[in-house]
Write a protein that holds these residues in place. Structure first.
Motif, short mmCIF file in Angstrom:
data_model
loop_
_atom_site.label_atom_id
_atom_site.label_comp_id
_atom_site.label_asym_id
_atom_site.label_seq_id
_atom_site.Cartn_x
_atom_site.Cartn_y
_atom_site.Cartn_z
N PRO A 198 9.47 10.79 -7.02
CA PRO A 198 9.75 9.74 -8.02
C PRO A 198 9.14 10.08 -9.38
O PRO A 198 8.03 10.62 -9.44
N ASP A 199 9.87 9.78 -10.42
CA ASP A 199 9.39 9.90 -11.80
C ASP A 199 9.01 11.32 -12.21
O ASP A 199 8.14 11.51 -13.04
N ASP A 253 16.04 15.42 -11.79
CA ASP A 253 16.02 15.62 -13.24
C ASP A 253 15.37 16.97 -13.52
O ASP A 253 14.14 17.10 -13.57
N ASP A 289 5.55 7.97 -19.07
CA ASP A 289 5.63 7.34 -17.75
C ASP A 289 6.22 8.28 -16.69
O ASP A 289 6.42 7.88 -15.55
N LYS A 290 6.49 9.52 -17.06
CA LYS A 290 7.03 10.49 -16.10
C LYS A 290 5.98 11.57 -15.84
O LYS A 290 5.08 11.80 -16.65
N ARG A 291 6.13 12.26 -14.71
CA ARG A 291 5.30 13.42 -14.46
C ARG A 291 6.15 14.66 -14.75
O ARG A 291 7.19 14.86 -14.12
N ASN A 347 7.54 11.45 -22.72
CA ASN A 347 7.83 10.64 -21.53
C ASN A 347 6.55 10.32 -20.77
O ASN A 347 6.33 10.79 -19.66
N ASN A 386 0.11 13.95 -18.09
CA ASN A 386 1.25 13.90 -17.16
C ASN A 386 1.99 15.23 -17.13
O ASN A 386 3.18 15.28 -16.88
#
Ligand code: SF4
Lengths: 375, 90
Positions: A84-85, A113, A132-134, A130, A163
């Motif tokens: 996720p993410d 992605d 909120d993404k790793r 981004n 991140n």
């Protein structure tokens, strides 16, 4: 020579070829390995083998970093991309490299992605944009790209981008050459040393090849004339009974390499005890991983990757091609089941892979010239 | 990714000593020059670039020869240039 691609200085090339031919001892066969995939590309593109006497054979080495990534590592990278993410970022070269369940491209189609980037620094920028993404960078390559990954980690730390991490698959060239020297299948007379890797590591690390194995090595540039000149230098060494490391590409490669680049690699990364190379199997101390001190930038520590070893497809003979034991067209699936559009093995994926280079430009190789002139 | 591409340094950035703007076959982008910090680079100098990092300083003649060579290899260089053009290193 009418089958040969024209290139700048074709006359000089022919003069060099004549000098090389004059150094050939009658009845003796010579085998030189070009370690770097960039050289393989030049050799096929310009039909260089056609300039050489028949007693000289060039065999292709393991120096295409995309080609040596094992299936299991591709699977692990896709596993990370599917968490996720996560945004996975990668050089374009990697996108088609097959894992056991498809390549990055296929994973993208299934919703992962995965984005192509030019530089690990572009990946870092994606992380910044981004929060909120790793964001993970698929780090591949020999010592030419390892300093870039290391510098990017240092930058991430300096500016506090948390991140971002790298999935480190960097490999080192010396153990691969040593594995080839120690492999019983192959008798070589010398090496055409990789040009760009040597800008980082310099010429000194090759000295054991000349000293302990008695094989000459010449660091070479990428133009046709560079390669011919390097082959001439190798032949001259053999004729004079020398085995030394020489630098044909001194206009780019400093003898001591790039000390800053080596320092940066060493700051962020350390040697792994062993690493699997596609086709070549496990080679000890042949790859880099992120040091404990930088654990938060290490995707392998951040995500529990399955790390499953996946055997190469049965039909695939990339191992033999990477060791120079087989020529690309001798692989059973070459050009039929395995093409650049539908690669089975990795050597068909990157333009520097021996199979892709031969597939794209192979029409002018010696065998083909003979065929063409026979009919 | 394995291609080393020559670029001419056109500009330094005051606030970021580790970056420089280079011109590669007309494409102008920022790259990192931190690995050449001992080299005292100046505008007009040529460097060999790998994945956004200058790895070695080269002379103009070598840069021209390398460019000729790269233009001759066609697609692989076009791909590398396109990737560089998409790059937004900071
Ligand atoms: S033809 Fe395909 S499977 Fe055979 S060695 Fe080359 S890349 Fe590997």
């Amino acid at each position: 020579m009418r089958f040969v691609d024209e290139f700048r200085d074709a006359e000089k090339a022919q003069a060099l070829a004549a000098q090389i031919a004059a150094l050939c001892e009658p009845g003796r066969q010579y085998k030189f390995m070009e370690v770097c995939g960039g050289h393989t590309h030049t050799i096929y593109k310009h039909g260089l083998e056609d300039y050489l006497p028949e007693s000289i054979t060039l065999v292709h080495g393991p120096g295409c970093p995309v080609c040596v990534i094992p299936m299991g590592r591709v699977d692990d990278a896709i596993f990370i991309a599917q968490q996720p993410d996560v945004i996975m970022t990668s050089f374009g070269d990697m996108m088609r490299v097959p894992g056991s369940n498809g390549a990055f491209f296929d994973a993208t189609a299934r919703g992962a992605d995965i984005r192509m980037v030019y530089s690990p620094l572009d990946s870092l920028k994606i992380a910044k944009q981004n929060p909120d993404k790793r964001v993970v960078f698929m780090a591949i390559g020999f010592e030419t790209t390892a300093p870039s990954s290391a510098m990017t980690v240092l930058r991430a730390k300096a500016v506090g981008i948390e991140n971002f991490s790298i999935f480190c698959n960097h490999v080192t060239i010396i153990p691969a050459i040593k594995a080839i020297l120690d492999s019983p299948d192959l008798r070589l007379d010398g090496f055409i040393g990789p040009g760009h890797v040597s800008t980082v590591i310099g010429c000194r690390p090759y000295e054991f090849i000349a000293r302990d194995y008695g094989k000459p090595l010449v660091c070479a540039g990428f133009e046709p004339l560079d390669l011919l000149q390097s082959i001439y230098m190798l032949m001259l060494q053999l004729q004079e009974g020398r085995s030394e490391v020489e630098n044909q590409y001194s206009r780019v490669v400093p003898w001591d390499g790039n000390l800053k680049a080596l320092e940066v690699i060493n700051e962020v990364m350390e040697l792994r005890p062993y690493f699997e190379w596609r086709g070549l199997g496990f080679i000890s101390h042949s790859a880099l991983r992120v040091r404990e001190e930088y654990a938060s930038f290490d995707a392998e520590r951040q995500f529990l990757v399955p790390g499953v070893r996946v055997a190469d497809p049965k039909a695939c003979q990339c191992g033999e091609v990477l060791k120079g034991v087989l020529k690309p067209w001798e692989c059973k699936v070459f050009g039929t089941a395995c093409t650049p559009e539908t690669p089975i093995g990795t050597c068909m994926v990157s333009p520097e892979g021996a199979c892709a280079a031969y597939y794209n430009f192979g029409r002018f190789t010696r065998e083909r010239v003979k065929e063409a002139t026979r009919s | 990714m394995c291609l080393g591409i020559p670029g001419e340094i056109v500009e330094f950035m005051d606030d970021r000593p580790d970056l420089a703007k280079v011109d590669v076959s007309g494409v102008k982008r920022a790259i990192n020059i931190g690995l050449l910090e001992d080299e005292k680079l100046e505008p007009g100098d040529w460097v060999l670039i790998h994945v956004g990092f200058a790895l070695s300083k080269i002379d103009e003649e070598e840069a021209k020869a390398a460019l000729d060579f790269l233009e001759g290899i066609g697609q692989a260089y076009a791909d590398e240039l396109a990737a560089l053009a998409d790059s937004k290193i900071e």
